[in-house]
Design a protein around this motif. Sequence first.
Motif, PDB file in Angstrom:
ATOM      1  N   LEU A 206      -2.716   4.179   0.281  1.00 53.87           N
ATOM      2  CA  LEU A 206      -1.714   3.665   0.903  1.00 53.87           C
ATOM      3  C   LEU A 206      -1.508   3.855  -1.134  1.00 53.87           C
ATOM      4  O   LEU A 206       0.308   4.011  -0.932  1.00 53.87           O
ATOM      5  CB  LEU A 206      -1.887   1.992   0.438  1.00 53.87           C
ATOM      6  N   ILE A 207      -1.471   3.949  -1.997  1.00 60.51           N
ATOM      7  CA  ILE A 207      -1.037   3.770  -3.517  1.00 60.51           C
ATOM      8  C   ILE A 207      -1.169   5.294  -3.662  1.00 60.51           C
ATOM      9  O   ILE A 207       0.584   5.386  -4.110  1.00 60.51           O
ATOM     10  CB  ILE A 207      -2.570   3.453  -4.587  1.00 60.51           C
ATOM     11  N   GLU A 208      -1.639   6.285  -2.899  1.00 60.85           N
ATOM     12  CA  GLU A 208      -0.577   7.802  -2.591  1.00 60.85           C
ATOM     13  C   GLU A 208       0.526   7.643  -2.632  1.00 60.85           C
ATOM     14  O   GLU A 208       1.497   8.695  -2.543  1.00 60.85           O
ATOM     15  CB  GLU A 208      -1.888   8.399  -2.534  1.00 60.85           C
ATOM     16  N   THR A 209       0.648   7.015  -0.954  1.00 60.72           N
ATOM     17  CA  THR A 209       1.288   7.310  -0.030  1.00 60.72           C
ATOM     18  C   THR A 209       3.142   6.270  -0.712  1.00 60.72           C
ATOM     19  O   THR A 209       3.899   7.420  -1.023  1.00 60.72           O
ATOM     20  CB  THR A 209       1.735   6.727   1.329  1.00 60.72           C
ATOM     21  N   LEU A 210       2.544   5.684  -1.311  1.00 63.19           N
ATOM     22  CA  LEU A 210       3.714   4.633  -2.202  1.00 63.19           C
ATOM     23  C   LEU A 210       4.175   5.650  -3.297  1.00 63.19           C
ATOM     24  O   LEU A 210       5.708   5.644  -4.005  1.00 63.19           O
ATOM     25  CB  LEU A 210       3.733   3.304  -2.850  1.00 63.19           C
ATOM     26  N   PRO A 224       8.125   2.189 -10.869  1.00 67.09           N
ATOM     27  CA  PRO A 224       7.297   3.029  -9.811  1.00 67.09           C
ATOM     28  C   PRO A 224       5.828   1.816  -9.203  1.00 67.09           C
ATOM     29  O   PRO A 224       5.128   1.311 -10.168  1.00 67.09           O
ATOM     30  CB  PRO A 224       6.512   3.708 -10.251  1.00 67.09           C
ATOM     31  N   ALA A 225       6.244   2.050  -7.410  1.00 62.20           N
ATOM     32  CA  ALA A 225       5.422   0.762  -6.690  1.00 62.20           C
ATOM     33  C   ALA A 225       3.724   1.097  -6.838  1.00 62.20           C
ATOM     34  O   ALA A 225       2.963   0.453  -7.025  1.00 62.20           O
ATOM     35  CB  ALA A 225       6.166   0.582  -5.407  1.00 62.20           C
ATOM     36  N   GLY A 226       3.798   2.206  -6.295  1.00 65.56           N
ATOM     37  CA  GLY A 226       1.992   3.013  -6.860  1.00 65.56           C
ATOM     38  C   GLY A 226       1.495   2.333  -8.024  1.00 65.56           C
ATOM     39  O   GLY A 226       0.158   1.630  -7.895  1.00 65.56           O
ATOM     40  N   ALA A 273       0.306  -4.979   0.353  1.00 60.14           N
ATOM     41  CA  ALA A 273       0.299  -5.178  -0.563  1.00 60.14           C
ATOM     42  C   ALA A 273      -0.930  -6.338  -1.015  1.00 60.14           C
ATOM     43  O   ALA A 273      -1.387  -5.972  -1.783  1.00 60.14           O
ATOM     44  CB  ALA A 273       1.892  -6.592  -1.472  1.00 60.14           C
ATOM     45  N   ALA A 274      -0.469  -7.951  -0.678  1.00 66.01           N
ATOM     46  CA  ALA A 274      -1.949  -8.162  -1.006  1.00 66.01           C
ATOM     47  C   ALA A 274      -3.602  -7.882  -0.579  1.00 66.01           C
ATOM     48  O   ALA A 274      -3.830  -8.259  -1.696  1.00 66.01           O
ATOM     49  CB  ALA A 274      -1.422  -9.799  -0.579  1.00 66.01           C
TER      50      ALA A 274
END
Length: 560
Positions: A206-210, A224-226, A273-274
């Motif tokens: 998920l972090i890589e995707t964002l 940056p969100a990720g 996210a949580a």
Amino acid sequence: MNQMQPVPRRRKSHLPKGRQLDDAALDEVRSALGEAPRRRDLLIEHLHAIQDMFGCLEARHLRALAEEMRLSQAEVYEVASFYDHFDVVREGEDKPAPLTIRVCDSISCMLAGSERLIAQLEGDADAATIRVVRAPCMGRCATAPAARIGDREVDHANAAQMLRMAETGEFDVAMPGYIPLHAYLEFGGYQVLDRVRGGDLDPETLIETLSDASLKGLGGAGFPAGKKWGFVRSYPGPRLMTINGDEGEPGTFKDRHYLESDPHRTLEGALIAAHTVEAERIYLYMRDEYPAVLEILRTEIAALEEAGLCEPGFIELRRGAGAYICGEESAMIESIEGKRGLPRHRPPYIAEVGLFGRPTLNHNVETLHWIRDIVENGPDWFAAQGSEGHPGPRSWSVSGRVREPGVKLAPAGVTVRELIDDYCGGMVDGHSFKAYLPGGASGGILPASMDDVPLDFGDTLFRHGAFVGSHAVVILSDRDNIRDAVLNLMKFFAHESCGQCTPCRGGTEKLVQLLEREGPLDEGLIRELEQVMRDASICGLGQAAPNPVNHLLTHFREDL
């Protein structure tokens, strides 16, 4: 013969010092609070409950609340008096009129005639029954002038309409049409959350995707969100999450648009996210200026709990009380903790020491809105919606002198000329483009000659002393005096400064005074104040507040 002097009243020896407890007031406070916990962090929620029931905060009720919560009276009073939406009534003072009409006087509404509207209401309303109050931005800039009567938000307001509504009792919340939970589920809602919870999408993926999508924080900072998720996960738990819904930047209304139309897209993004950062609870901080959004969130969070999509109490809705400074993340956290919204000194940053001292992930409403779409469609889909060198789409709040104001979904890196011509139908008839605010009140004012500057986070705008911030674009025309517009913005900053640091508190007030003086401006003093505010203010409010004044002196000397 000497006249006898009155004997001063003395406190009875068996009573404590200070304001005495009124047993009837204590019973009333207990009735207002009901079964709610008496925790310190719920102080602002309890103040809301009392004001909602009695129409104001009388001194006797504040004394009783202090007793009920085992707090000092000073602590309760300093919080109640900090926020604009709390009406503190001291002993001997009259209560406010039973009905309040708030009229926005921020930049977009000023352009649409709010000063005339305020004058008409003050002249025609019965002061015994109706109180007319100036209010900062209400997030309805596309339908200016905006007003609120009781809990009813009013677009394109006029005095006759408002007074008629007062007579007929039309001042409860008006609910917009939106996508409720059952409809959201029919179109694939919460399937991404199910995949995340089932382990199909792990945190690293998920972090890589964002990160690949280049999703940034869309509340103003553009971080940056990720990368933010990775930072929060790197600190030992327990962790928390906050959602910043305090959309108070003049000219900004995109978050309200999304929550009043498709709230579950943001809520699903928040739950994803949580789960990713292993947050134990989400605190959703929503501005009190959005009564319809607050009602939608109460309803739909309860629906999520009933459907078993989140545990009861996992998403805790907190109601702001009228303080622009609480859009700053650390001030928002102070407010959630039941305190005055005073920004914290950094470091440490809230990713490490945030809400209740825990590592905290904080996101803006629109940032969370995009998470489901990015996961479903892939990071390349999202990034490709931007312009060259500026990945991703942006939701632009456009208001002012354009034919078709509103929330416009356009690429990052779009120019103001493209926004006006391609998305807003051009300028209003009879108006020529003169200037624009690229990022709300704090983003500065640029001349029409700079209509080809790419609008995005980064160096291009920064080199001109401006920034895109919350993507609030306000268009001004040849009929507008830029000095008047800057004075409006500076009055907003002077009113909204939290007062914690002298450079911001004193600097904003002094800049207003200098702009209000007739004749030539004292440019030397203005430049000196500007530098001190930028160098010494604790948070971004004081650091960015001089931007419009700087641009007035730089680009609009004909309006001095």
